[in-house]
Design an enzyme around this catalytic site. Structure first.
Site, PDB file in Angstrom:
ATOM      1  NE  ARG A  80      -3.146   0.278   3.180  1.00  0.00           N
ATOM      2  CZ  ARG A  80      -2.588   0.487   4.368  1.00  0.00           C
ATOM      3  NH1 ARG A  80      -1.908   1.584   4.603  1.00  0.00           N
ATOM      4  NH2 ARG A  80      -2.705  -0.412   5.328  1.00  0.00           N
ATOM      5  CE1 TYR A 101     -13.352  11.831 -18.201  1.00  0.00           C
ATOM      6  CE2 TYR A 101     -13.038  12.021 -15.839  1.00  0.00           C
ATOM      7  CZ  TYR A 101     -13.378  11.270 -16.946  1.00  0.00           C
ATOM      8  OH  TYR A 101     -13.734   9.962 -16.776  1.00  0.00           O
ATOM      9  CG  ASP A 137      -6.290  16.350 -16.922  1.00  0.00           C
ATOM     10  OD1 ASP A 137      -5.557  15.644 -17.641  1.00  0.00           O
ATOM     11  OD2 ASP A 137      -7.381  15.960 -16.471  1.00  0.00           O
ATOM     12  CE  LYS A 156      -9.414   8.136 -19.825  1.00  0.00           C
ATOM     13  NZ  LYS A 156      -9.722   9.482 -19.372  1.00  0.00           N
TER      14      LYS A 156
HETATM   15  C1  LIG Z   1     -10.270   9.969 -18.132  1.00  0.00           C
HETATM   16  C2  LIG Z   1      -9.849  11.279 -17.669  1.00  0.00           C
HETATM   17  C3  LIG Z   1      -9.704  11.560 -16.306  1.00  0.00           C
HETATM   18  C4  LIG Z   1     -10.049  10.532 -15.250  1.00  0.00           C
HETATM   19  O1  LIG Z   1      -9.180   9.438 -15.262  1.00  0.00           O
HETATM   20  P1  LIG Z   1      -9.586   7.939 -14.877  1.00  0.00           P
HETATM   21  O2  LIG Z   1      -8.334   7.190 -15.118  1.00  0.00           O
HETATM   22  O3  LIG Z   1     -10.722   7.533 -15.757  1.00  0.00           O
HETATM   23  O4  LIG Z   1      -9.978   7.959 -13.444  1.00  0.00           O
HETATM   24  C5  LIG Z   1      -9.249  12.811 -15.937  1.00  0.00           C
HETATM   25  N1  LIG Z   1      -8.960  13.754 -16.861  1.00  0.00           N
HETATM   26  C6  LIG Z   1      -9.097  13.520 -18.183  1.00  0.00           C
HETATM   27  C7  LIG Z   1      -8.752  14.599 -19.155  1.00  0.00           C
HETATM   28  C8  LIG Z   1      -9.539  12.287 -18.628  1.00  0.00           C
HETATM   29  O5  LIG Z   1      -9.677  12.073 -19.942  1.00  0.00           O
END
Ligand SMILES: *Cc1c(COP(=O)(O)O)cnc(C)c1O
Length: 376
Positions: free
Chosen positions: A46, A98, A169, A194
């Site tokens: 953890r 998002y 982000d 992604k």
């Molecule tokens: C998918 C996404 C998130 C969230 O991420 P997860 O891995 O699905 O929790 C945050 N920001 C953007 C731009 C995303 O495309």
């Protein structure tokens, strides 16, 4: 090393005595101590794990950061970042974030009094005007989701000043195309689900940053709540990252082919892609990033057309998410942005005619043929 070589060689297992080329999956919850008060550096997974640690170093070096922390998904990373703030703190954020980020912020507003205010973060005057005494951070998504709005990261840094955090982000572009820390950001967020892992087979999330004290606070959160990435998922992300540069190049190339096709199609009314000369953020993006990415939004002539496309595509998959080898198409209205209030949604341009596409790495002509048939 340049970024392409870091992708391939950046994860090393310091405990390797076999010559194994890949970091193994240390599928162990706990680690034996060599003596009283002694540790191998690992005690309990953890807190830290020998597969997760090389991945964190790899992501840090890709982003040009001193530290990176790996989370079970992007939202867990954002939740940890939000955990750095106090009740009553104020954050300014890009208006079309998002959808999951908006949901997390509104839950936190109810639970802990963290106030997040949305605005066009590329409007310098507005950004400056909305700063308050208790504004602790500016949170940017660039390109934004799904409208592909661009925010000038350097300008946002200037406005944030030295006392506020600038968090970016960077999910859509990845460090191959954009390195926000080099442009003045304090922290980079990723949904590694992604492009970073890149195969639509695992969730993951990352925060990359330079400040050691903040990194330590994030590690305490991971250790406390158990939001760290599992050994197997860490292995998958390391494997995915080896081809990040190739995948980004190919998916951007496919995105350009698809854009050219969409722009000429009689049923397509508008194409949102920062690589297009007419895109309002084109020149900023050109200045601050090495490419335009592979995410396209487009508006068709009617809701019927939009829904027919979603039902008729065959090679292209009608699915949430982005950044994998498969070209995916989503319906922001009902999927990623279903929880954004209608008034806000429409003001942003997220209507029933809008579709968002993540270009994959298939043959571009096959993709065009599929879209052409689906558009009818
Ligand atoms: C998918 C996404 C998130 C969230 O991420 P997860 O891995 O699905 O929790 C945050 N920001 C953007 C731009 C995303 O495309």
């Amino acid at each position: 090393m340049r970024i392409e070589s870091i992708c391939v060689h950046g994860a090393k297992d310091p405990h390797n005595r076999t010559g194994a080329v890949c970091v193994p999956i240390y599928q162990s919850a706990t680690f034996a101590h060599p003596g009283v008060g002694a540790s191998t550096g690992f005690d309990y997974s953890r807190t830290q794990n020998p597969t997760r640690e090389p991945l964190e170093r790899l992501v840090a070096s890709l982003e040009g950061a001193r530290h990176a922390v790996a989370f079970s998904c992007g939202m867990a990373a954002l939740d940890a970042a939000a955990g750095l703030f106090e009740p009553g703190d104020h954050i300014l954020a890009t208006s079309d974030l998002y959808g999951g980020s908006v949901r997390l912020f509104s839950r936190l507003a109810l639970r802990s009094g963290l106030e997040v205010e949305y605005l066009d973060t590329n409007d310098r005057g507005l950004l400056q005007k909305r700063l308050r005494k208790n504004t602790r951070a500016i949170f940017i998504e660039t390109p934004s989701n799904p409208m592909m709005n661009i925010t000038d990261i350097r300008a946002a840094r200037e406005i944030a000043g030295p006392e506020r955090l600038l968090i970016v982000d960077n999910t859509f572009l990845t460090p191959v195309l954009q390195r926000p820390l080099e442009l003045g950001a304090d922290m980079v967020l990723h949904s590694g689900t992604k492009y970073l892992s890149g195969h639509n087979d695992t969730l993951s999330g990352f925060l990359a940053l330079n400040d050691a004290e903040t990194a330590e606070r994030l590690r305490v959160i991971v250790k406390t709540v158990g939001s760290g990435l599992s050994p197997f998922d860490s292995f998958l992300v390391i494997r995915g990252l080896k081809t990040l540069h190739l995948r980004m190049e190919r998916s951007e190339r496919n995105a350009r082919v698809l854009c050219a096709f969409l722009e000429k199609h009689r049923k397509v009314k508008k194409v949102y892609y920062p690589g297009l000369l007419g895109h309002p953020g084109h020149s900023i993006q050109k200045k601050q990033a090495a490419g335009f990415g592979a995410m396209i939004s487009f508006e068709v002539d009617s809701e019927e057309t939009a829904q027919a496309v979603l039902e008729k595509v065959e090679l292209i998959l009608f699915a949430e998410s982005l950044g994998g080898p498969e070209t995916l198409i989503t319906y922001p209205l009902l999927q990623t942005h279903s929880e954004v209030p209608e008034e806000t949604r429409l003001a942003l341009g997220i209507n029933g005619r809008l579709l968002r596409l993540s270009a994959g790495i298939e043959d571009p002509e096959d993709l065009v043929a599929d879209l052409e048939r689906a558009l009818g």
